[in-house]
Write an enzyme that holds these catalytic residues in place. Structure first.
Site, mmCIF file in Angstrom:
data_model
loop_
_atom_site.group_PDB
_atom_site.id
_atom_site.type_symbol
_atom_site.label_atom_id
_atom_site.label_comp_id
_atom_site.label_asym_id
_atom_site.label_seq_id
_atom_site.Cartn_x
_atom_site.Cartn_y
_atom_site.Cartn_z
ATOM 1 C CG LEU A 26 -1.984 -1.128 1.236
ATOM 2 C CD1 LEU A 26 -2.933 -0.973 2.412
ATOM 3 C CD2 LEU A 26 -2.794 -1.202 -0.065
ATOM 4 C CG ASP A 69 4.480 3.083 -5.134
ATOM 5 O OD1 ASP A 69 3.691 2.938 -6.085
ATOM 6 O OD2 ASP A 69 4.921 2.135 -4.463
ATOM 7 C CB SER A 83 8.662 2.568 1.025
ATOM 8 O OG SER A 83 8.148 2.339 -0.264
HETATM 9 N N1 LIG Z 1 6.655 4.422 8.894
HETATM 10 C C1 LIG Z 1 7.858 4.022 8.475
HETATM 11 N N2 LIG Z 1 8.969 4.309 9.198
HETATM 12 C C2 LIG Z 1 10.190 3.905 8.779
HETATM 13 N N3 LIG Z 1 10.419 3.183 7.656
HETATM 14 C C3 LIG Z 1 9.352 2.880 6.910
HETATM 15 C C4 LIG Z 1 8.021 3.271 7.274
HETATM 16 N N4 LIG Z 1 7.175 2.798 6.347
HETATM 17 C C5 LIG Z 1 7.935 2.140 5.441
HETATM 18 N N5 LIG Z 1 9.235 2.183 5.773
HETATM 19 C C6 LIG Z 1 10.374 1.581 5.040
HETATM 20 O O1 LIG Z 1 9.867 1.030 3.848
HETATM 21 C C7 LIG Z 1 10.031 -0.405 3.808
HETATM 22 C C8 LIG Z 1 8.820 -1.038 3.159
HETATM 23 O O2 LIG Z 1 8.801 -0.637 1.833
HETATM 24 P P1 LIG Z 1 8.344 -1.567 0.642
HETATM 25 O O3 LIG Z 1 8.475 -0.758 -0.567
HETATM 26 O O4 LIG Z 1 9.041 -2.872 0.698
HETATM 27 O O5 LIG Z 1 6.790 -1.843 0.953
HETATM 28 P P2 LIG Z 1 5.536 -0.909 0.677
HETATM 29 O O6 LIG Z 1 6.001 0.437 0.260
HETATM 30 O O7 LIG Z 1 4.650 -0.994 1.852
HETATM 31 O O8 LIG Z 1 4.833 -1.661 -0.534
HETATM 32 P P3 LIG Z 1 4.794 -1.264 -2.109
HETATM 33 O O9 LIG Z 1 6.113 -0.640 -2.433
HETATM 34 O O10 LIG Z 1 4.614 -2.585 -2.802
HETATM 35 O O11 LIG Z 1 3.632 -0.380 -2.250
HETATM 36 C C9 LIG Z 1 10.173 -0.795 5.268
HETATM 37 O O12 LIG Z 1 10.883 -2.011 5.387
HETATM 38 C C10 LIG Z 1 10.936 0.399 5.852
HETATM 39 O O13 LIG Z 1 12.312 0.317 5.583
HETATM 40 C C1 LIG Z 2 6.198 -2.961 -7.984
HETATM 41 C C2 LIG Z 2 6.088 -1.479 -8.308
HETATM 42 O O1 LIG Z 2 5.718 -1.368 -9.692
HETATM 43 C C3 LIG Z 2 4.975 -0.796 -7.537
HETATM 44 C C4 LIG Z 2 5.139 -0.848 -6.042
HETATM 45 O O2 LIG Z 2 4.061 -0.167 -5.456
HETATM 46 C C5 LIG Z 2 7.425 -0.826 -8.077
HETATM 47 C C6 LIG Z 2 7.514 0.575 -8.674
HETATM 48 O O3 LIG Z 2 6.801 0.906 -9.605
HETATM 49 O O4 LIG Z 2 8.362 1.330 -8.168
HETATM 50 MG MG LIG Z 3 7.261 0.741 -1.403
#
Ligand SMILES: Nc1ncnc2c1ncn2[C@@H]1O[C@H](COP(=O)(O)OP(=O)(O)OP(=O)(O)O)[C@@H](O)[C@H]1O
Ligand SMILES: C[C@@](O)(CCO)CC(=O)[O-]
Ligand SMILES: [Mg+2]
Length: 388
Positions: free
Chosen positions: A143, A203, A146
């Site tokens: 969601l 994102d 990051s």
């Molecule tokens: N509130 C936060 N505080 C500190 N670090 C964070 C926080 N939220 C996310 N992160 C960092 O981002 C990483 C997660 O990012 P990742 O891109 O793998 O997942 P996502 O952003 O939730 O999913 P996606 O990129 O698929 O949408 C965590 O492991 C951490 O390092």
């Molecule tokens: C998997 C991905 O396509 C979406 C992550 O939310 C990675 C990106 O576009 O940076």
């Molecule tokens: Mg992410």
């Protein structure tokens, strides 16, 4: 001086992964936010510290500003001039974080902490201060946790930097102007690069600008970012499979598959690009009566279903995701993974005429599998900054 900045998470309706390889994708902000509150302390005191408090993780860390300066060296600080984190700098940042002996169960936070130190010191230098971070988003679940972290952080830092004198002050509220928003998104992208390795930029863009967007990464020119005006509200059920994954390794596994099968993968990315193009036209198309709405919803579900099939074929689905797809299909509902996949969250489109009883039945069956379900509002505001 103190500011509070919040930025939304996101769902991807079509095009994740393919967007990294140049295809179009459709994303929308959701009503779950990360908030970063930063207070600057007066400079020129003894024992000046940069402190970060990750409230939800129960992690509070600090570094003496003098140590940061000694390790990272002098930097010319200007929030309006973007810089990327070099591999040498990343090594220095990782040394600063390693000293803190972060518990093993929280090591996934390391990359977030590197991004924090990089963005703070690049935008504000070694000014003493404290950042408090809270988030409503499940971390590492697709969601956009990051990106919302990087956008909220960059927003707060830009608002605080001298450069932000440009930020318009309206009675008791700041607001970012378009140029500031672009700068916030670009800094957040630099943070995302530290966390993700090779982000497309979708994102941080949707978290900054909010609403629904069509996005396409361009190599030589500016990325395409087109706001979409959905003519009907989209109701989405999110199922968090609670299966942990990490975007960086999923993105690199797709790139490796693309290297092994360049022509085949490029055909899949083209097919996903067509799904995004069609979906963009569909969400903006008028639907004046019930028949038109349900025809539109049928088409949208079919596109989501095809996209899920292609995501499965590029290797980013997971047993838990397939369980959600099968469970919702029993009620003729369509689901697809959102974000990087490999576990994390799954989207289920909830048609306008679906009865509450059926929705509840599906949720109950999903929860019996150990998943967590919740509804989100799609397409709200992007980054917002408030004075404290
Ligand atoms: N509130 C936060 N505080 C500190 N670090 C964070 C926080 N939220 C996310 N992160 C960092 O981002 C990483 C997660 O990012 P990742 O891109 O793998 O997942 P996502 O952003 O939730 O999913 P996606 O990129 O698929 O949408 C965590 O492991 C951490 O390092
Ligand atoms: C998997 C991905 O396509 C979406 C992550 O939310 C990675 C990106 O576009 O940076
Ligand atoms: Mg992410």
């Amino acid at each position: 001086m103190e500011v509070r900045c919040r930025a939304p998470g996101k769902i991807i309706l079509a095009g994740e992964h393919a967007v990294v390889h140049g295809a179009a994708a459709i994303a929308a902000s959701i009503d779950l936010y990360t908030e970063v509150r930063i207070s600057l302390h007066p400079s020129g005191q003894e024992n000046e510290l940069l402190e970060v408090d990750l409230k939800d993780m129960g992690l509070n860390l600090s570094w003496p500003c003098s140590q940061l300066k000694e390790v990272l060296g002098d930097c010319s600080v200007d929030g309006s001039v973007l810089v990327s984190c070099t591999s040498e700098k990343l090594e220095l940042l990782s040394g600063l974080v390693a000293q803190k002996n972060i518990p093993q169960e929280s090591v996934q936070l390391n990359s977030g902490l590197y991004a924090f130190l990089f963005l703070y010191t690049s935008i504000l230098g070694y000014k003493p201060g404290k950042a408090v971070v809270t988030s409503e988003l499940p971390m590492g679940s697709g969601l956009g946790s990051s990106a919302s972290f990087c956008v909220a952080l960059s927003g707060a830092l830009i608002a605080l930097s001298e450069f932000s004198l440009k930020t318009k002050e309206k009675k008791d509220q700041f607001s970012f102007e378009k140029n500031d928003l672009e700068l916030v998104s670009k800094w957040a992208f630099e943070g995302e690069k530290i966390i993700h390795g090779k982000p497309s930029g979708i994102d941080n863009t949707v978290s900054t600008f909010g609403n629904m967007i069509k996005f396409k990464k361009e190599l030589k020119t500016t990325n395409l970012m087109m706001p979409l005006n959905s003519t009907t509200p989209l109701k989405m059920l999110i199922t968090d499979t609670r299966v942990g994954r990490n975007t960086k390794s999923l993105v690199s596994s797709v790139s490796e598959r693309a290297l092994r099968h360049p022509d085949t993968m490029s055909s899949v990315f083209n097919a996903i690009n067509s799904i995004s193009d069609e979906l963009a036209l569909l969400v903006e198309s008028p639907a004046e009566d019930k028949i038109a709405v349900s025809e539109k919803e049928e088409k949208l579900m079919e596109l989501m279903q095809m996209n899920q099939g292609l995501l499965q074929c590029i290797g980013v689905s997971h047993d838990s995701i397939e369980t959600v797809v099968r469970t919702t299909m029993k009620e003729k509902l369509v689901s697809k993974l959102t974000g990087a996949g490999g576990g994390g969250c799954v989207l289920t489109f909830v048609p306008t005429l679906l009865s509450a009883a059926v929705t509840e039945k599906v949720i109950s069956e999903l929860e019996q599998c150990g998943f967590r379900c919740f509804m989100v509002k799609v397409g709200g505001p992007g980054v917002q900054v408030f004075p404290c």
